[in-house]
Structure formats: C-alpha cells, structure tokens
Design a protein around this motif. Structure first.
Motif, short mmCIF file in Angstrom:
data_model
loop_
_atom_site.label_atom_id
_atom_site.label_comp_id
_atom_site.label_asym_id
_atom_site.label_seq_id
_atom_site.Cartn_x
_atom_site.Cartn_y
_atom_site.Cartn_z
N LEU A 1 42.89 34.90 45.45
CA LEU A 1 41.55 34.61 45.96
C LEU A 1 41.06 33.17 45.83
N ASP B 1 38.84 41.74 44.66
CA ASP B 1 40.11 41.64 45.39
C ASP B 1 41.31 41.75 44.47
N SER C 1 45.31 33.78 50.26
CA SER C 1 44.92 35.11 49.78
C SER C 1 45.42 36.14 50.78
N HIS D 1 35.79 35.58 48.66
CA HIS D 1 36.69 36.53 48.03
C HIS D 1 36.22 36.67 46.58
#
Length: 557
Positions: A142, A196, A5, A192
């Motif tokens: 993520l 995101d 990520s 996450h």
C-alpha cells in the motif's frame, strides 16, 4: 524498494457485520481493534492460528469515493454517529478525532509514510532485520512514491532555501534534512489503508466482525493465581451482546489494538488500572491495580499558518518534510476543501461534545460567531504549512468519563508545559517564516503579505478553545501556546515498562497484550502509521514463533 499495490477496493469474505455473529464462539487469538496495528497483526497470526478481529467501526470499502484525496477534509470532519471519524476535545481545549473504521487512522489521515528513526528501533530493542522486513511487507501492499510538483515542489525548495539541509531526495528513512516520503495514496489519488493488509491473511482462519463494540475483557481469578484473560464481551449494532472466548491452548491470547485512547480506556473498564480511579467509577472488580494505565499521554503539538495563493494550486497532502536539527518537523498541504453541509455539521458536533468536557458552550460559540464558516458553502485552504514538535517532554493523562466504551474518555495532554517544547515550536515557526519569505515559494504567496501577518491570522481562527493573548501578536512563544492544535499523533497510556513489558504483555496478567501506539513513549518518525503497521507484523511473527516453540516443547515432553 517496491511501491506497487496489488490491492484495489475490495471486500473480504471473512468480514461480516457483528449482528451475524454467534452468541458465543472461540478462537486462538482475539484482537480488539482493526486499526493500523490490528490489521497487520491479524493478517500475520491467521497464517498459523484462528483469529477474531472485533472492530467497532465499519468498512472503508463501503464508500470508495470517501477514500479519494479530494475528500480528505470531508472524511476527516464528517461527524455523524456512524462516520469513520469520532471527534473529541482534550481538556487542553484542542479539537481532535479518533478513527472508527477498519484500517484505523490510515483511513482518515494525511497519508504520509515514513519509517522510525534508527535510534528508536534500538531503544525499543527490536531486531533491525526483522523490522526492515516488516516495513517492506507493509510497503509492498500500500505504499507509493509521490509526484512532487507545483506547490509541493516550491515548498521543498523553500525548505532548502530556509536551511533545512541536506536534501535527501525520496526515502522512507528518517534523516535530518529535507526529503520526499512515501504515501498511501496511489497515482490516481485513491487512498490505500491498513485494511488492505488483510489481503495477506489466511481467509480460512480469520473472522472480522464490524460494528462490534467491546465492553469488557474477561478474566479468570482463582485464589492467589495471576489473573488470566479468557475472552471478551461485545455488542452489535442492534444492541445484542455476544461472547468470544479463547480456545484451550495455553499460548492463546487477547490482544488490545484499540489505540492510544481505546486501549487504556478498555483496560480500565475491564478492571485493570489505578484502583482508586476505577472504584470511583464503580468498576468492579478491580482485577489488577496498575497505576500507570492512562498515564504518560503525549500528543505532538502542532502550530501552523495558512498561506493564501495568487496562483492556482494542486490538491496535495503531505509529500515533503523538513526534519530539522532541533527536533521539529515542517510539513505542508495545499488546496484542502471542506464542503457544506460537512463544515456546519462538524461545528454542530463540536458544540454537542462540549457538554462532555470542562468547557462551556460560551467559549466556542463566541469563536464561531466571529466568522461565518458555518454559513459558507465551501471552505478552501490554498496552502497550509505546519510545524510539529517531535518527542514532546510535556505529558498528560487519560481517565474514564463514564462506563460507556463508545464514549470518549477524558484526556489531558498538557501541551507546552515543558519549556523545551516551546523552544522547538518557536524555532519551527521561524523556519516556516523563512520558507514563506523564500524566493522559491514566492509564486504561492501574495507579495505584500508578510510571514508574521500570515501567522497572526491564526489568532482569529476557531482552531481551538484556548484563550487568546494580545502579546501573541508579537511574541512567538505566546503564539505557540495560544494556537496549538493536534497533528493526530497522540500516544501513550499503556507504555512499555509501565503497563506492558518488552513483549507487550500486560503486567500482572496472563494471556493479554497491547500492540499499538498506546505503548509508545514518543511518536516514531515524522508520522507514526508506518511503524504502527510494522509493529503489528513484527509482533505477529514473534508471537507465532513463540507458539511454534511451545508446540515443539509439548511434543518433546
């Protein structure tokens, strides 16, 4: 597959508090709800249109520590007026929570990532190649490959010993047998979330207002013409109302992404739903009589067992799943902690909720008095093995409780109403008992504790408001009924073919779609967040293609 990520804790320039919003503004797309589907949809649409996201909660980036794996229970059960979790109690007597934060359930869930079944994609009539690309788009930002050690390793081997075969290793795919899935927790244990995915957005075309509570979708209703959505009314944290409207293009739309509770609730509050029910709550006008709004509510029933361990265990959420041939999923957690004052605050919040359900405070108070949980400094669970019934046949319904969009609607899931669901539960519990008895798992249970005794401990826990029956001590069918809880995978209320069409457009209304889990007939895969995020991306690209084709048609004409 790509697991890295590039997004760390961050805030975005396009993310603002709704108190800073103008009194009136216009956009190409207005998205109600910045959850798992909404964030992916907004990031995609912003590439070629102006987009407004209205999120009733705050930002997950305001408190990075709350996103750490150690704080999973504390975040999930932190019950305050502005917390990320909003509790509700179904009319079945089961505690539940709904997300109230940008990123939605991906901010408060157990983090497991697994794709939908192949047949699910086929039945939804999605394009397989585009679905694959949309999943990969999500995964690049993520999703991580988890490390499976200690308790989770023993749990995996226990599943194999219990006959949940074959072993499929690490995969995002939904395959019968035992597998390791993805996780949205990075190797450092930091979560996450779908928020995101907004890193993909065009920052010049996107505005996200936080603490923006939508009260109503606005419709034009001219004579015999079909109603058309043209905007929304929303309220900021200071109580000031604002209006957002669609710009002039015919392709512009309002898109509901408020989830399985929020989307049907907001449709009803806006005058779209069962006419008699809306009139009984003085919702006026009734724009479209759609009887199936709020119907078909499903929640995957969960039954579980706590397993005290004589050996220290690591903190772990779901990494391994046993996908059985009888449509039941076995998953596990270890070393979950809920610290004071959050444990007592949660139960105080539950007590306050009871005034808004059909349950009396007597039932929950009696259960709470049977233990001293609200007096403990820390609640710690060594091991927790759960059985989730897949695709429950039992279905319920959602109704308005009042006209406040921030209050929970009334929802009934009718857990285990269908005998087929009970059969799956019993088979799943028998599999869990085999895991507990397995040689592979023996290090993580006290040798004198039998699997049945561990199951029966659940009958004395304050896990729900349902009555306990003595026969549950020996009868697994009754045990399933008495100890059912949720795995937070509720869905339905705006289902395809009943409230929306295959393109997720609301029947009888122009410029209005619903793109979230409220459209599902069953929860996809073992856990739905992957498919919710995929759906936002998938539909975003489809909508942009339609928009582009319309533009070319106008130019030619």
């Amino acid at each position: 597959m790509i697991f890295r990520s590039s997004v760390q804790n961050r805030s975005y320039g396009f993310m603002k508090d709704a108190t800073l919003a103008p009194t009136i503004a216009s956009f190409d797309y207005i998205i109600i709800g910045g959850g798992t589907s909404g964030c992916a949809l907004a990031a995609t649409l912003s590439q070629n249109a102006s987009v407004l996201v209205l999120e009733r909660g705050g930002s997950p980036y305001e408190n990075p520590r709350a996103m750490d794996i150690d704080n999973f229970l504390n975040t999930l059960f932190n019950i305050t007026p502005d917390s990320w979790s909003q509790p509700f109690i179904s009319e079945d007597g089961v505690f539940n929570v709904r997300a109230r934060v940008l990123g939605g359930d991906s901010v408060i869930n157990a983090g497991f990532y697994s794709r939908a079944e192949e047949y699910y994609v086929e039945e939804a009539e999605w394009e397989m190649e585009e679905v694959e690309a949309a999943y990969e788009w999500v995964e690049r930002k993520l999703v991580f490959k988890p490390q499976v050690v200690g308790w989770q390793s023993a749990f995996r081997n226990g599943l194999l010993e219990a006959g949940v075969l074959p072993y499929n290793g690490f995969t995002f795919d939904h395959i019968v047998g035992t597998k390791i899935g993805g996780t949205i927790f990075d190797p450092a244990g930091h979560r996450h979330s779908a928020a995101d995915l907004l890193a993909y957005a065009n920052p010049k075309s996107l505005v996200v207002y936080l603490h923006a509570l939508v009260h109503k979708i606005l419709f034009t209703t001219k004579g015999d013409q079909r109603p058309k959505a043209y905007g929304v009314i929303y309220q900021d944290a200071d109580g000031v109302f604002h209006k957002a409207e669609l710009a002039g293009n015919e392709m512009n739309e309002v898109i509901l992404c408020a989830g399985a509770l929020g989307s049907p609730q907001l449709l009803m509050l806006s005058g779209v739903g069962p006419k008699a029910h809306l009139e009984s709550h003085d919702v006026n006008p009734v724009v479209v009589d759609l009887p199936m709004v709020g119907q078909g509510m499903g929640d995957n029933p969960l039954n579980s067992v706590f397993v005290p361990s004589p050996t220290p265990v690591e903190v772990s959420l779901i990494k391994v799943v046993g996908i059985t041939k009888f449509d039941s999923f076995i998953e596990g957690f270890s070393r979950l902690r809920l610290s004071k004052p959050l444990n007592s605050r949660f139960f105080d919040g539950v007590l306050n909720l009871l005034s808004k359900t059909s349950f009396s405070t007597t039932s929950i108070t009696k259960i709470l008095k049977s233990i001293d949980l609200h007096l403990m400094d820390v609640l710690e669970i060594d091991g927790w093995i759960v059985n989730k019934v897949d695709g429950p046949i039992s279905r319920g319904y959602l109704e308005l409780r009042n006209k406040n969009p921030d209050d929970n609607p009334s929802v009934t899931f009718n857990y285990y109403q269908a005998p087929e669901d009970l059969e799956k539960c019993v088979k799943g519990l028998k599999t869990i008992m085999k895991v507990i008895k397995s040689k592979a798992f023996s290090k993580y249970k006290y040798p004198n504790a039998t699997a049945r005794e561990l199951l029966n401990l659940m009958l004395s826990r304050p896990i729900n408001l349902r009555p306990r029956h003595e026969s549950a001590l020996t009868n697994l069918t009754q045990f399933c009924i008495d100890t059912v809880i949720t795995i937070w995978h509720y869905h339905g209320g705006c289902q395809v073919g009943k409230v929306v069409d295959k393109n997720y457009k609301v029947f009888g209304i122009d410029a209005l779609r619903v793109v979230d889990g409220s459209t599902f007939f069953k929860s996809p895969g073992t856990n739905p967040q992957a498919t919710n995020m995929m759906l936002g991306r998938y539909m975003g690209q489809k909508i942009l293609r339609e928009r582009n084709a319309f533009g070319k048609k106008i130019i030619r004409s």
